[in-house]
Structure formats: C-alpha cells, structure tokens
Design an enzyme around this catalytic site. Structure first.
Site, PDB file in Angstrom:
ATOM      1  N   SER A 190       0.828  -1.198   0.000  1.00 26.55           N
ATOM      2  CA  SER A 190       0.000   0.000   0.000  1.00 26.55           C
ATOM      3  C   SER A 190       0.868   1.257   0.000  1.00 26.55           C
ATOM      4  O   SER A 190       1.747   1.410  -0.847  1.00 26.55           O
ATOM      5  CB  SER A 190      -0.955  -0.045   1.194  1.00 26.55           C
ATOM      6  OG  SER A 190      -1.946   0.944   1.085  1.00 26.55           O
ATOM      7  N   ASP A 344      -9.286  -3.729  -6.296  1.00 33.05           N
ATOM      8  CA  ASP A 344      -8.536  -2.732  -5.530  1.00 33.05           C
ATOM      9  C   ASP A 344      -8.502  -1.440  -6.320  1.00 33.05           C
ATOM     10  O   ASP A 344      -8.196  -1.428  -7.513  1.00 33.05           O
ATOM     11  CB  ASP A 344      -7.109  -3.250  -5.285  1.00 33.05           C
ATOM     12  CG  ASP A 344      -6.240  -2.273  -4.509  1.00 33.05           C
ATOM     13  OD1 ASP A 344      -6.771  -1.284  -3.969  1.00 33.05           O
ATOM     14  OD2 ASP A 344      -5.020  -2.517  -4.446  1.00 33.05           O
ATOM     15  N   HIS A 374      -7.885  -4.753  -1.594  1.00 34.38           N
ATOM     16  CA  HIS A 374      -6.871  -3.983  -0.885  1.00 34.38           C
ATOM     17  C   HIS A 374      -6.844  -4.352   0.603  1.00 34.38           C
ATOM     18  O   HIS A 374      -7.877  -4.401   1.261  1.00 34.38           O
ATOM     19  CB  HIS A 374      -7.120  -2.478  -1.019  1.00 34.38           C
ATOM     20  CG  HIS A 374      -5.930  -1.653  -0.633  1.00 34.38           C
ATOM     21  ND1 HIS A 374      -4.907  -1.377  -1.510  1.00 34.38           N
ATOM     22  CD2 HIS A 374      -5.579  -1.087   0.543  1.00 34.38           C
ATOM     23  CE1 HIS A 374      -3.987  -0.664  -0.895  1.00 34.38           C
ATOM     24  NE2 HIS A 374      -4.368  -0.475   0.361  1.00 34.38           N
TER      25      HIS A 374
END
Length: 404
Positions: A190, A344, A374
């Site tokens: 991320s 995502d 995600h």
C-alpha cells in the site's frame, strides 16, 4: 446508576453498529467474484463501526479520530517465536524492528527492508510483526521493519524521509546484521509499497552504498494525480479502500484543504503543459483493454484551476509519484516484483508502474490476484477471517524473495 449507564452504553453501541451495517449495504460494492462474501461483509461492517465510533468521539471532543484508531491498533497481539531474535532499535529518532533467525547460517543472509502500509496513520511495528516474522522464517532472511512517523503529528514528507534514512542506515551496517550486500530487497504494501518505489529511486547512483537487488511492491500507491483511472472508477466503493477513505487519508497526510476535493478528483489542479508531459505515463490508454470495463469514459483532466495547482502542486513531486521519475533513473532500477489485486482501487497504479519499468528495460515479475482486494495480505494468518487471496499474495512474495 451503574446499570442505567451500562444499558445506555449498550444501546449506543448497538445503534452505531446498526448504522454501520446500513451504511455498508447502502454504499459498499462487494464484487461477485470475491470468495467468502459474507465474511467480507461482516469485516467491513466492523471496519465502518470502528470508523463511526472514531468520528463520534472526535466530534464530542473525547479523542481525535486518528488517535482512537491508533489506540485500537495498539491492542494487537504479537506472536513470539522461539526461532527468531527480535530487537527493537532506533536509527536516530526512527524506531525500527530487527528480525533475525537464531539458526546458524553458513554465510551472510539475504536482507529485507520492510515498509508497512496503513494509510499514513496506522501500520505500526506491532501490527506488522506477525507478517514480518513469517517472511523471515520462510525466506531465511534478516528483516528490518521501519516504524516511520505518522499522522496526526507528522505529515508529508515524513514517511519518505524516515524510510530513506532508515534504509541508508541499514545499508551502511549490513555486515553488523549479517546481511549479504548483494542480496538486499526492499518490500512494502500500500503506501509502504509506494515508498519502496520512491526510496529505491532515491538510492540510484549512490556509489557509497550497496545496490538494492530487488523491489517488491504489494498493491502500491505510485501516483497521486490521476484519480479517474479504470480501477478508481470500478472499485471506488469496494472495501477496504474506497475512494472517499483514500482521499480523506491523502488529504490529511498531504495537508490539503477539503475545499480542493473536486479539483483534485477531476484533475483540475494539473497545468495543461504538465499533463502534456506526463500523459504518456498517466493515461488510461496504458491500461490493458481487459481491465477497462464497458461504460468507462473519463473526462480527465478537468478545466485547469490555477489556484488549485498553486495550493497542491506538491502532489506532482516525484517523492509522492514515483511514476513520474525521469527515464534515466527508471532505467537503472533493480528488478521488481509487483502484486496487484483485481478489486482494488490501486490496481491501475501497479499496471502503470509495470509498463513504466518495462519500457525502460527493468526486469518485472507481475502477480495479479483475480479475487484479491486492498489490504487482503494482512488476513493471511487470521484463521477465522482468512481469505485464499491472502495466502496467494504472501506465498508469491516468499517465492520471489527466495529466488534472490
């Protein structure tokens, strides 16, 4: 009075949870291809419940939203493993955690620098402890996890600075930690994955340091400019990183006034000459056709707003958008392992960065998780809340690192 207080507290908690459930069913998109949708829905309801509580406490002046979330994160349980030696250190003022296998080794081990995700406000050393331990044991490596500064006390560019400085410190002390200087990998997920790209780029040309062997980016942020890419449109309401939540986190970390929300969302802050220069890297035309669903017709960028540009031009800084780094630097980057998830919002950030690397001859291994979302990596060891995609991601990362 005590009983009355407990009844009121229970009623309040139930009311907030009901609100979270309603919010989930009214706003969240749960992909039909996702495995274990009921489990996914339940977890998202809990997520919304916690966020709602945090917002209520902030409005009541009890505790800021981010502090409350960090407080909850602090209750996470870490698993101690007798096979590992774990040491908490400080590199200057930066807290780091060193993981070393206790078993004897015939020579220096592979080294892993790990940058946690967490949207800039969570993602503590403790919350990533179990993941880091697993990586170390499965790859027989020495790993350093970086506890960079976070919101609400620290803003842009603190994460980049801390990750870069910790990396330099680690690279200068590899012999001390028993690490082979020819086998150092930088890894993150991320926002941490985004700063893996930024730091790896910043280290290009540093002849005083060992060269990075490989970079591992797991559903990483690689740009903060085009929020109208296909994945941003298709997955804008998919948990656990909706468009609204991502923008909120970005605005807080980058210190952006919410007044500019629409201007940034539609790209009105981008000067025409800047878009002309970077369109070749940021355009949805670079996304493979199979990822562009019917009905996708972006109007981007919007009419230029000079005031929005002057207030928010730091979004165009390469320290926040590794996708924009010059060709000369990109061409010198080490091999990359990129993980993307179909469901995502950041999927296309990975696809764009992959093309950027490949166009400059950088070896790229791409692993796309069709049922991934995600944050799914963090469920790999959660048993009851385990998702098959979580194991796919961690196993793919381990397999790649072991090949180094």
């Amino acid at each position: 009075m005590l009983i009355l207080g407990l009844v009121l507290l229970s009623s309040f908690s139930v009311g907030v949870f009901i609100w979270a459930v309603l919010q989930h069913f009214l706003t969240a998109d749960v992909p039909s291809a996702l495995q274990h949708p009921t489990k996914f829905r339940f977890l998202h309801c809990i997520f919304l419940y916690v966020l709602t509580l945090a917002e209520i406490f902030e409005k009541l002046g009890i505790c800021s939203m981010l502090r409350f979330l960090q407080l909850l994160e602090g209750s996470v349980r870490i698993k101690k493993d007798a096979r590992l030696m774990v040491t908490d250190l400080y590199f200057g003022t930066i807290p780091v955690r060193l993981f070393q296998p206790k078993a004897a080794s015939s020579g220096p081990r592979r080294g892993i620098l790990f940058f946690p995700g967490g949207s800039g406000f969570v993602g503590s050393l403790d919350s990533y402890h179990n993941l880091c331990s697993f990586l170390v044991l499965e790859t027989d490596s020495v790993l350093l996890s970086v506890g960079y500064r976070k919101l609400p006390d620290h803003h842009y560019p603190s994460i980049f600075q801390d990750c870069l400085n910790a990396s330099i410190h680690f690279l200068k002390a590899l012999k001390t930690f028993g690490v082979d200087p020819a086998r150092v990998v930088i890894c993150g997920d991320s926002i941490g994955g985004g700063y893996v790209a930024c730091v790896t780029q910043a280290l290009v040309g540093r002849s005083d340091l060992p060269q990075i062997r490989a970079q591992v980016l797991i559903y990483a942020v690689t740009q903060l400019i085009n929020f109208q890419l296909p994945s941003y449109w298709q997955n804008r309401n998919v948990p656990f990183l909706s468009q609204e939540f991502m923008m909120m986190c970005m605005f807080k970390y980058m210190v952006i006034d919410v007044h500019w929300w629409d201007a940034i969302l539609n790209g009105a802050f981008i000067p025409p000459e800047v878009w002309k220069k970077y369109r070749k890297w940021l355009s949805p035309d670079n996304i493979p056709r199979r990822f562009r669903k019917p009905g996708y017709q972006p109007l981007f960028p919007g009419p230029f707003n000079e005031a929005a540009y002057l207030e928010n031009k730091h979004l165009l800084d390469v320290a926040n958008a590794p996708l924009l780094r010059d060709d000369e630097t990109i061409a010198q980057l080490p091999a990359a392992f990129l993980v993307s998830c179909e469901h995502d919002i950041l999927r296309d950030d990975t696809l764009l960065y992959m093309k950027r690397l490949e166009d400059q001859g950088v070896p790229v291994t791409w692993y796309h998780v069709e049922d991934g979302f995600h944050g799914s990596l963090m469920f790999f060891d959660k048993k009851l809340f385990f998702f098959p995609c979580s194991l796919k991601i961690i196993n793919s990362v381990i397999s790649y690192i072991k090949s180094i």
